[in-house]
Design a protein around this motif. Structure first.
Motif, short mmCIF file in Angstrom:
data_model
loop_
_atom_site.label_atom_id
_atom_site.label_comp_id
_atom_site.label_asym_id
_atom_site.label_seq_id
_atom_site.Cartn_x
_atom_site.Cartn_y
_atom_site.Cartn_z
N ALA B 147 54.28 44.05 31.76
CA ALA B 147 55.33 44.63 32.61
C ALA B 147 55.30 44.00 33.99
CB ALA B 147 55.14 46.14 32.73
N ILE B 148 56.46 43.62 34.48
CA ILE B 148 56.58 43.06 35.82
C ILE B 148 57.66 43.81 36.58
CG2 ILE B 148 55.72 40.74 35.37
CD1 ILE B 148 58.57 39.83 34.92
N PRO B 149 57.64 43.78 37.92
CA PRO B 149 56.74 43.00 38.76
C PRO B 149 55.32 43.57 38.76
CG PRO B 149 58.09 44.43 40.12
CD PRO B 149 58.60 44.55 38.73
N TYR B 150 54.40 42.67 39.06
CA TYR B 150 52.99 43.02 39.10
C TYR B 150 52.37 42.17 40.20
CZ TYR B 150 48.10 43.39 37.58
OH TYR B 150 46.75 43.62 37.52
N SER B 151 51.58 42.79 41.06
CA SER B 151 51.01 42.05 42.18
C SER B 151 49.55 42.38 42.36
CB SER B 151 51.76 42.39 43.48
OG SER B 151 53.12 42.08 43.37
N VAL B 152 48.82 41.39 42.81
CA VAL B 152 47.40 41.57 43.14
C VAL B 152 47.20 41.03 44.55
CG1 VAL B 152 45.02 41.00 42.50
CG2 VAL B 152 46.75 41.33 40.71
N VAL B 153 46.52 41.81 45.37
CA VAL B 153 46.25 41.40 46.75
C VAL B 153 44.77 40.99 46.84
CG1 VAL B 153 46.28 42.13 49.17
CG2 VAL B 153 47.96 43.06 47.56
N LEU B 154 44.53 39.86 47.50
CA LEU B 154 43.15 39.39 47.69
C LEU B 154 42.91 39.18 49.18
CD1 LEU B 154 44.37 37.29 45.08
CD2 LEU B 154 41.96 37.69 44.66
N ASP B 155 41.71 39.53 49.63
CA ASP B 155 41.41 39.34 51.05
C ASP B 155 41.01 37.89 51.31
OD1 ASP B 155 38.78 39.04 50.27
OD2 ASP B 155 38.14 41.02 50.94
N ARG B 156 40.61 37.62 52.53
CA ARG B 156 40.34 36.22 52.90
C ARG B 156 39.15 35.64 52.14
NH1 ARG B 156 43.26 34.96 57.63
NH2 ARG B 156 43.93 36.80 58.79
N ARG B 157 38.29 36.51 51.61
CA ARG B 157 37.13 36.02 50.85
C ARG B 157 37.47 35.80 49.38
NH1 ARG B 157 32.63 40.00 51.05
NH2 ARG B 157 34.34 41.41 50.50
N GLY B 158 38.74 36.16 48.99
CA GLY B 158 39.13 36.01 47.59
C GLY B 158 38.77 37.23 46.76
#
Lengths: 427, 192
Positions: B147-158
């Motif tokens: 299912a989309i939309p789908y998002s993943v957030v990553l910080d500066r360290r990945g």
């Protein structure tokens, strides 16, 4: 009115004599066409596209296809302006029915604007929010649901407080006890020092079949009181809905005129039946065929594959391996159900007398050399008038509409003011 | 509860253990945010192979070290995806200088993705994954439902900090991404 809008939209696809395929405008205020004293701006065009049911698909199209659709939409907007001017000339804007609808719309818009503003000010208290975050951790969906539920509760409470406050502010007097079976239409059910009034007749709806029950009338009174009070508060706060009202009027009048003309062009069922008698093809549903196909680049390759199919190999397996049509190859040559008459003429000719399950001779088209096969068929049929009444009606209207729009174009001058860079795509 | 949500809940419940169970790869020693259903918590475990971008170049998701990354899976046929894209475009324009990098992963044809990118003025890289391989990649990123939309957030360290099923809105970006861009969240080291 919604019914009329549904009627109007497909009708407006009909062409005017001038055509235009504008590119995306450089400025939203740019005027693309004038119709009498009316204008169609780039903003109008983009808004119409963005609010259309195909807006999502529109973005996926190439530049040329988008330009063609913009052109169609611009023609629709010009047609709409022509109908608006004519509706005004005929005085349709003075009809009581439109005035009543506009007033209902005005109240609804004021209510919505005021309550939206109130809703935007609400927030879940920090302490309660912190507890929720603690409880649901990283489960974002659960947190959103909990926040929404909390906000609904806060909103209902604030809404009840607001209505009570407005009843006091406008010194409202309610008379629900006057709602009895057979209540006279002019019976006053609410009055206020601010001049607001509700009479029994205000609670009747055109969809009512018979007199609503006293209980239903009391419910409607509560709703109407809330609507009038909030709308009055919005007016006192100078909430501006003039643009929304102008848009509503500009959309309603063309629809009213079209509905009026449609009644003229399609006066009754007898006229529709007579039309159908002379246009029976309107009720024809063509045969549908489940088709398999291989396309290759040379006649030699096609003949070689035909021999392999005749020797017992699967056309579909071979299509998956050799077809030069990427779509067909991806589907192993299964082209799905295709309506008779909708394919390329050369293919249609080959299919016309092809028995089911047999591979055709090689067919040459501009796409390559084809082998086709009919897997199964769904026979065509002739529908009766009752099944296609709407289609007959639309067809009769669409026969009259172009000439009518042309007549209006002569009455109200249309000028196309397309951007210079789109001239290559215009006309 | 869907299988994916059940898996996510289990992963959250077992968070500390999963952190220790991470395959040893370059990057931060531990990530404390949510683990994806497969147990992964950081970019280095998720990046996959190189994908062609709409710019004609090949890209890896590790090509933006030290940035706060919002990986957004979308397709041209997906209406809700198109509704959130203008917010992502505005967010990228406003915060690129602070180290934000939105990356679109397109589960669609290059042509359709390119047309949408042009129509909506997308100002961040869009990598073309296609429908099938894109769904597989999204499964790796914690969304096997497709299912989309789908998002993943990553910080500066990945490290994965947020997973969002459904459209991101302005509130999500403000509450969940903006704090990661603050100088205090700059992170001591970059993923390798």
């Amino acid at each position: 009115m919604h019914k009329i809008h549904r009627l109007a939209l497909p009708l407006m696809f009909l062409s005017l004599s001038a055509a235009a395929n504008p590119q995306p405008p450089e400025s939203q205020s740019q005027i693309l066409a004038t119709v009498g004293d009316q204008t169609v701006t780039a903003h109008d065009l983009e808004s119409a596209i963005n609010s259309s049911p195909v807006s999502t698909q529109f973005n996926t199209l190439g530049v040329d296809q988008q330009a063609a659709l913009r052109g169609d939409m611009l023609k629709r907007l010009v047609a709409s302006r022509l109908l608006l001017l004519e509706a005004e000339r005929l005085g349709l804007d003075r009809q009581p029915e439109l005035r009543r609808q506009m007033d209902d719309y005005r109240l609804g818009q004021l209510y919505r604007a005021y309550m939206d503003r109130l809703r935007a000010e609400l927030k879940v208290p920090d302490e309660e929010l912190a507890e929720m975050k603690q409880q649901f951790g990283d489960d974002h969906d659960a947190l959103v649901a909990a926040k929404s539920a909390a906000l609904v509760g806060i909103y209902r409470k604030r809404q009840a407080e607001l209505i009570a406050e407005l009843k006091t502010r406008y010194a409202v007097q309610l008379h629900p006890e006057r709602i009895v079976p057979g209540v006279a239409p002019d019976t006053l059910l609410m009055e206020s020092a601010a001049g607001l009034q509700i009479r029994a007749t205000d609670l009747h709806r055109t969809t009512d079949q018979g007199e609503p029950s006293p209980r239903e009338m009391r419910n409607r009174l509560t709703e109407r009181v809330e609507l009038l009070l909030v709308a009055k508060a919005a007016e006192d706060d100078h909430v501006d809905i003039s643009q929304a009202l102008a848009t509503y009027r500009a959309e309603s009048l063309p629809a009213m005129l079209l509905a009026q003309k449609a009644r003229e062009w399609v006066p009754n069922e007898a006229a529709m039946r007579a039309y159908f008698k002379t246009h029976p093809t309107l009720g024809q549903i063509a045969e549908r065929r489940h088709i398999g196909q291989i396309v290759v680049a040379t006649p030699e390759a096609a003949e070689a594959l035909r021999k392999r199919v005749l020797a017992g190999e699967s056309l579909f397996k071979l299509a998956g391996q050799f077809s030069i049509d990427p779509n067909g190859r991806a589907k192993d040559g299964d082209m799905g159900w295709v309506r008779a008459g909708s394919g390329m003429p050369e293919i249609e000719a080959a299919l016309a007398h092809l028995p089911d399950g047999q591979v055709s001779p090689v067919v040459h088209t501009t796409k390559g050399y084809h082998l086709v096969m009919i897997l199964e068929r769904k026979p065509g049929k002739q529908l009766g008038f009752e099944s296609i009444e709407d289609r007959v009606r639309q067809q009769m209207i669409s026969e009259h509409l172009p000439a009518y729009l042309e007549e209006l174009r002569k009455r109200y001058q249309v000028a196309w003011l397309l951007p210079a860079h789109s001239s290559g795509a215009a006309k | 509860m869907t299988a994916a949500r059940l898996a996510l809940s289990l992963a959250l419940a077992l968070g500390a253990d999963l952190a220790c169970a991470d395959t040893p790869v370059a990057g931060p020693a531990t990530c404390s945010g949510p683990a994806l259903p497969g147990g992964a918590r950081r970019l280095a475990q998720l990046a996959g192979g190189a994908l062609p971008g709409l710019d004609g170049q090949l890209h890896r998701l590790t090509d933006w070290p030290g940035k706060v990354v919002v990986v957004n899976f979308w397709a041209g046929w997906c209406g809700p995806c198109q509704y959130e894209i203008p917010d992502l475009v505005a967010f990228q324009a406003a915060h690129a200088a602070q180290g934000l990098q939105v990356i679109g992963i397109g589960l669609d044809t290059r042509e359709r993705l390119g047309n949408v990118a042009r129509s909506l003025g997308i100002n961040y890289p869009v990598l073309v994954a296609g429908e099938g391989p894109g769904a597989d990649l999204m499964g790796l990123w914690g969304n096997p439902t497709g299912a989309i939309p789908y998002s993943v957030v990553l910080d500066r360290r990945g490290c994965v900090t947020q997973v969002r099923r459904g459209p991101l809105d302005e509130d999500d970006l403000r509450d969940d991404v903006l704090p990661l861009l603050a100088p205090a969240s700059a992170g001591a080291h970059h993923p390798g």
